[in-house]
Design a protein around this motif. Structure first.
Motif, short mmCIF file in Angstrom:
data_model
loop_
_atom_site.label_atom_id
_atom_site.label_comp_id
_atom_site.label_asym_id
_atom_site.label_seq_id
_atom_site.Cartn_x
_atom_site.Cartn_y
_atom_site.Cartn_z
N LYS A 1 11.49 9.38 -4.65
CA LYS A 1 11.01 9.86 -5.95
C LYS A 1 11.68 11.17 -6.33
CE LYS A 1 6.51 10.39 -6.23
NZ LYS A 1 5.10 10.43 -6.72
N GLU A 2 11.95 11.98 -5.30
CA GLU A 2 12.57 13.27 -5.56
C GLU A 2 13.98 13.11 -6.08
OE1 GLU A 2 11.22 16.49 -4.88
OE2 GLU A 2 9.45 15.19 -5.01
N TYR B 1 4.24 6.02 -4.80
CA TYR B 1 4.75 6.06 -6.16
C TYR B 1 3.76 6.67 -7.14
CZ TYR B 1 7.17 4.52 -10.34
OH TYR B 1 7.82 4.47 -11.53
N PHE B 2 2.52 6.19 -7.08
CA PHE B 2 1.56 6.65 -8.08
C PHE B 2 0.90 7.97 -7.69
CE2 PHE B 2 1.98 3.32 -10.98
CZ PHE B 2 2.17 2.15 -10.28
N GLY B 3 0.90 8.26 -6.42
CA GLY B 3 0.35 9.54 -5.99
C GLY B 3 -1.09 9.73 -6.40
N LEU C 1 0.83 -1.20 0.00
CA LEU C 1 0.00 0.00 0.00
C LEU C 1 0.86 1.25 0.00
CD1 LEU C 1 -2.80 -1.07 2.48
CD2 LEU C 1 -3.07 -0.54 0.07
N GLY C 2 1.92 1.25 0.81
CA GLY C 2 2.79 2.41 0.87
C GLY C 2 3.47 2.66 -0.46
N LEU C 3 3.91 1.59 -1.10
CA LEU C 3 4.57 1.73 -2.39
C LEU C 3 3.62 2.34 -3.41
CD1 LEU C 3 6.61 -1.57 -2.85
CD2 LEU C 3 7.50 0.73 -2.68
N SER D 1 -4.46 9.47 -2.24
CA SER D 1 -5.48 10.03 -1.35
C SER D 1 -6.35 8.94 -0.78
CB SER D 1 -6.37 11.01 -2.10
OG SER D 1 -5.67 12.18 -2.40
N LEU D 2 -6.81 8.08 -1.65
CA LEU D 2 -7.71 7.02 -1.21
C LEU D 2 -7.06 6.14 -0.16
CD1 LEU D 2 -10.46 5.80 -1.70
CD2 LEU D 2 -9.42 4.22 -3.32
#
Lengths: 332, 279, 336
Positions: free
Chosen positions: B166-167, B103-105, B97-99, B110-111
């Motif tokens: 990601k940054e 990653y997809f943002g 879930l964290g990934l 949000s969900l």
């Protein structure tokens, strides 16, 4: 010449680290006269900031300590006076401003509060009085709308304004001596000049003396009257600013001037000083500059003497450059 | 190799070594202990009930006359299993879930995070109690319950790692070079996100043991006569006034195990990623 | 005042609460068995069951059921307890102050002792006090709170009987209920002796509950202070001639508060969860114990109500923590 405001004799400041004892300042002498701006110049790590911190005993504890020497001010030896006494002097008779105004100001208190703090502590002022005085001081350093800005926080100011606020804080109690550690380095070039001008002007107005710590020879040329060049914990040359800039004699100083890029000068590569600064935990015996010096010879293994070149101009060298005083300059 | 240096740093860390030592002790007790246990942990001897610590019974006996020392030994196995299984149950969905969220943002993020926030709105123990109530009181169910309760914690940590990774330029570079999502996630993001996960998982094992013990204490976990430490404490509570030893020893055992996890986890964190200090 | 920030947080809070209510609703449906029967108990008659089923809308699709459920909650109707038929909301209302009193007392102890220990440890780094207090803190977060409670109870109530073992106040000393907070009500009734008795009863449970937060606060304060003490502005404060106490407390600690508050907020759940266990051990008549008792008795109506209230409490307190953060950090205040 009147009595010096500040006299440092044989200062040795050391740090205890995992790799041994670091001799950040290794026998420094310095004299500051009333109303004078004195520049202490050198590369990073030469000990100039540590010297400044030593004066007010602001060294990081427990690692840093003043191992030897005297710091004479106001008839007292600051190196050995009690805690209460040095606190009475800090911010009051001697103040200090630092390089990074953003991190040097407490982010959770207003500028007004931070200035008032000094006034209430050293001048015993009540809140209203301190506030008025703080506003006045902010005005003196060129802050527009000072009374309104008293209630602003450091992050609401621009870099230059923050530095002005720091200066106001340092000036609030009209100190006799202000120590400025790279006051303009972290600022934009245009602001740098403003801040330096401000310091020079305030010095005149209040008859302060200023000890200016910097690595920037340009800054020194701007506002200093006398200069001392530091290398590896010692002063290697000291003179009046005009004398030093036109007739440097210590190989290091000469090297510094030579390594400056010159506008309109001959094209051809920059000329840095070869080699690196030796580790302050592991200084060679004798002159610390010998490994990088083009004029080195056997005597350099011994501690070089502090020699007078002409009155007011000294250098710590066995073989300082011979420059004729009055003849045309060579090697510029 | 970086891993070897890390290992050496770990050995140098006092807390890590001490913690590891404690864990190893409990592990040994769990694995070998039962062969050396002086008594049968399940066998009641009513004649010897509630005896204080003595030569015959190192930790005394409980209300049914069972030897507490032997029960604590057998309980070690249960507690270690609890730590491992609960954390595994949290780790896998949480990391996934964290990934995805990091990653997809966007809407997925949000969900997922809203869902996690909702779970986090409950005090952990209450949520665990509630889940156990739904599933029915039993030891495996407490492991599942505790596992589920901590999923949001891992999700958050992983998401934070992914966001900061990601940054970083190298990830962006690879994305530009045309790496597929799965590849980026699997080969570049996940391995770099591991240090906080490992630290948290280690510390999390201690937390899981504590929470499961609490459930056991409330009677929702291992059912009698299983020698689960938390359940033993529940019994100890009844007799606290006359036989404090019944509660003292199992509780101390929990303390030793969790302390081991915490010490090791702290040491691990200092070596792997000191910036996690606030975790 | 950053209105935008606050309203955003409030909106968030409402969303969360809605989500929580959905979760609780769903979970209740997931408990094996007929919900109506679960809520009415074994001895309900078929008519009662049928009536409740219609009332709850069990014959209608889930969303409609939820709608009824939500409407009830918003009107303050949390159902009726299985065990005594009383409205759950009332039962909770009676017991909530006890839990609040305990939690607040624990929080006070944890904050004061924890912050003090953290500050001293950071200023005297590597000293005996530092190592000692950090070790004690580590032990504090490693032990089961109910074990600590039991051990303390034995030591201080049985072995050296200087503390009472259970309850909020001696039998027969209960003052008239005004706020439900024993300390307040005894004072309001003018019974100072009873006030002291209530305080006496509060000590052991509050201290037990405070242990874990205290340890966490101490560790965080220490590490936050260590970072802050290295900052330039602390050096500036000294350069202004401020005394050590002012430097540490006014300049350093004020900045170290920020991460401490963050962590406190994150660990609220621990406090509420700990209350559940502590109340059970010390027979403290609060919400925590009520949840456990209700669960044991399969009083799912009560359990459901309690969980909603707990979640709501946590969400509200989180909001308060966020607001406190705004006050503490002027950078948020002015930029948000």
């Amino acid at each position: 010449m009147s009595d010096p405001v500040l006299q440092i004799i044989g200062l040795k400041t050391q740090f205890q680290t995992r790799r041994g004892v670091v001799k950040a300042v290794d026998g420094l002498d310095l004299e500051l006269h009333p109303g004078e701006t004195f520049g202490l110049v050198g590369e990073s790590g030469c000990g100039k900031s540590v010297t400044a911190l030593s004066i007010l005993r602001l060294l990081p504890k427990p690692a840093g300590r003043i191992a030897a020497g005297r710091i004479l001010f106001d008839g007292k030896d600051l190196a050995t006076v009690g805690e209460a006494e040095i606190r009475r002097i800090r911010g009051n008779r001697i103040s200090m401003i630092f390089q990074e105004p953003m991190t040097s100001l407490n982010p959770v208190y207003t500028i007004g509060f931070q200035i008032e703090e000094v006034l209430r502590k050293h001048r015993g002022m009540r809140r209203a009085e301190a506030r008025a005085e703080a506003a006045r001081t902010l005005g003196l350093v060129g802050m527009p709308e000072p009374a309104a800005r008293l209630d602003d926080y450091p992050h609401q100011f621009s870099g230059g304004m923050r530095q002005r606020a720091m200066i106001a804080m340092a000036l609030a109690c009209r100190p006799v001596l202000m120590i400025a550690d790279e006051p303009s380095t972290a600022l934009d070039v245009t602001i740098q000049a403003q801040i330096l001008d401000l310091i020079a002007r305030l010095k005149q107005e209040f008859g302060m003396s200023v000890l200016l710590i910097t690595h920037d020879l340009g800054v020194v040329a701007e506002i200093c009257r006398n200069v001392a060049v530091m290398y590896a914990g010692k002063v290697v040359e000291s003179a009046g600013v005009d004398e030093l800039f036109s007739r440097p004699v210590h190989p290091y100083t000469v090297g510094l001037f030579n390594s400056l890029p010159r506008v309109g000068g001959r094209t051809g590569g920059l000329k840095p000083i070869p080699g690196v600064v030796p580790s302050l935990a592991n200084l060679p015996p004798g002159c610390a500059f010998q490994d990088r010096c083009s004029r080195r010879h056997e005597a350099c293994g011994e501690e070089p003497p502090w020699r007078e070149i002409v009155p007011g101009h000294h250098a710590r060298c066995w073989k300082p450059l011979e420059v004729s005083h009055g003849a045309a300059d060579s090697g510029r | 190799m970086r891993r070897w240096e890390t290992f050496q740093d770990l050995l140098r860390s006092r807390s890590a070594t001490f913690g590891m030592g404690l864990i190893v002790v409990v592990l040994l007790v769990a694995v070998i202990g039962p062969t050396f246990a002086p008594y049968d942990p399940l066998k009641p001897t009513p004649l010897d009930r509630l005896q204080g610590p003595s030569e015959a019974h190192l930790f005394g006996t409980d209300s049914l006359g069972r030897d507490i020392f032997s029960r604590v030994i057998y309980g070690a196995r249960i507690s270690i299993l609890i730590g491992l299984i609960s954390v595994s149950i949290s780790l896998l969905p949480g990391t996934l879930l964290g990934l995805v969220a990091g990653y997809f943002g966007g809407r997925a993020d949000s969900l997922i995070m809203r869902l996690m926030d909702m779970l986090l709105a409950f005090p952990a123990i209450l949520l665990a109690i509630f889940i156990t109530a739904i599933l029915g009181p039993s030891l495996p169910n407490t492991m599942v319950a505790v596992g589920i309760v901590y999923i949001p914690h891992y999700a958050r940590i992983v998401r934070a790692s992914v966001l900061s990774l990601k940054e970083q330029l190298f990830v962006q570079a690879i994305a530009h070079l045309g790496g597929g999502h799965a590849r980026i996630l699997g080969r570049h993001i996940l391995p770099n996100a591991l240090p906080p996960i490992i630290v948290y998982a280690t510390l999390g094992m201690g937390t899981a043991v504590l929470q499961a013990a609490a459930l056991g204490f409330l009677g929702l976990g291992a059912q009698p006569p299983q020698p689960e430490w938390g359940a033993m404490l529940s019994e100890g509570r009844q007799y606290i006034q006359i036989a404090p030893h019944v509660a003292a020893f199992p509780g101390a055992a929990i303390l030793v195990l969790v302390l081991g996890f915490n010490l090791f986890g702290d040491g691990l964190r200092d070596v792997l990623d000191p910036s996690l200090r606030s975790v | 005042m950053p209105i935008a920030y606050i309203s955003k947080r409030l909106f968030h809070l409402t969303l969360i609460m809605l989500g929580v209510s959905v979760l609780v609703f769903l979970m209740l449906r997931m408990i094996p068995g007929d919900p109506a029967r679960l809520l009415l108990g074994e001895f309900a008659t078929q008519e009662d069951l049928a009536r409740l089923r219609t009332q709850m809308g069990l014959d209608r699709p889930y969303p409609a059921q939820y709608g009824i459920y939500l409407a009830n909650i918003l009107q303050g109707d949390l159902g009726n307890s299985l065990r005594n038929g009383a409205p759950v909301a009332t039962e909770i209302g009676v017991r909530l102050p006890a839990t609040l009193e305990l939690a607040v007392a624990a929080m006070l102890i944890a904050s004061l002792v924890g912050i003090a220990a953290g500050v001293i440890s950071s200023v005297r780094q590597y000293s005996v006090f530092d190592y000692g207090s950090m070790f004690v803190a580590l032990i504090g977060v490693s032990m089961p709170i109910f074990w600590l409670g039991l051990m303390l109870m034995y030591l201080l109530a049985v072995m050296f009987p200087i503390m009472p073992m259970m309850g909020r106040i001696g039998m027969g000393s209960e003052p008239e209920v005004v706020t439900g907070l024993m300390l307040v009500d005894t004072l309001l009734a003018g019974e100072f002796g009873d006030f002291l008795d209530a305080l006496h009863h509060l000590v052991l449970p509050a201290f037990t509950l405070a242990t874990i937060p205290m340890a966490i606060v101490a560790r965080i304060t220490r590490s936050a202070m260590l970072e802050v003490l290295n900052k330039d502005y602390v050096r500036t404060a000294r350069a202004k001639g401020m005394g050590e106490a002012v430097v540490i407390l006014r300049h350093a600690l004020r900045n170290a508060f920020l991460p401490v508050v963050t962590v406190l907020g994150l660990n609220l759940g621990l406090l509420l969860g700990g209350a559940v266990l502590t109340e059970t051990i010390f027979s403290w008549p609060g919400l925590g114990r009520y949840v456990v008792d209700s669960l044991m008795a399969r009083d799912y109506a009560a359990v459901q109500g309690c969980i909603l209230v707990f979640a709501g409490l946590m969400a509200c307190i989180n909001l308060i923590v966020d607001l406190v953060y705004v006050v503490l950090d002027p950078r948020i205040r002015v930029h948000a």
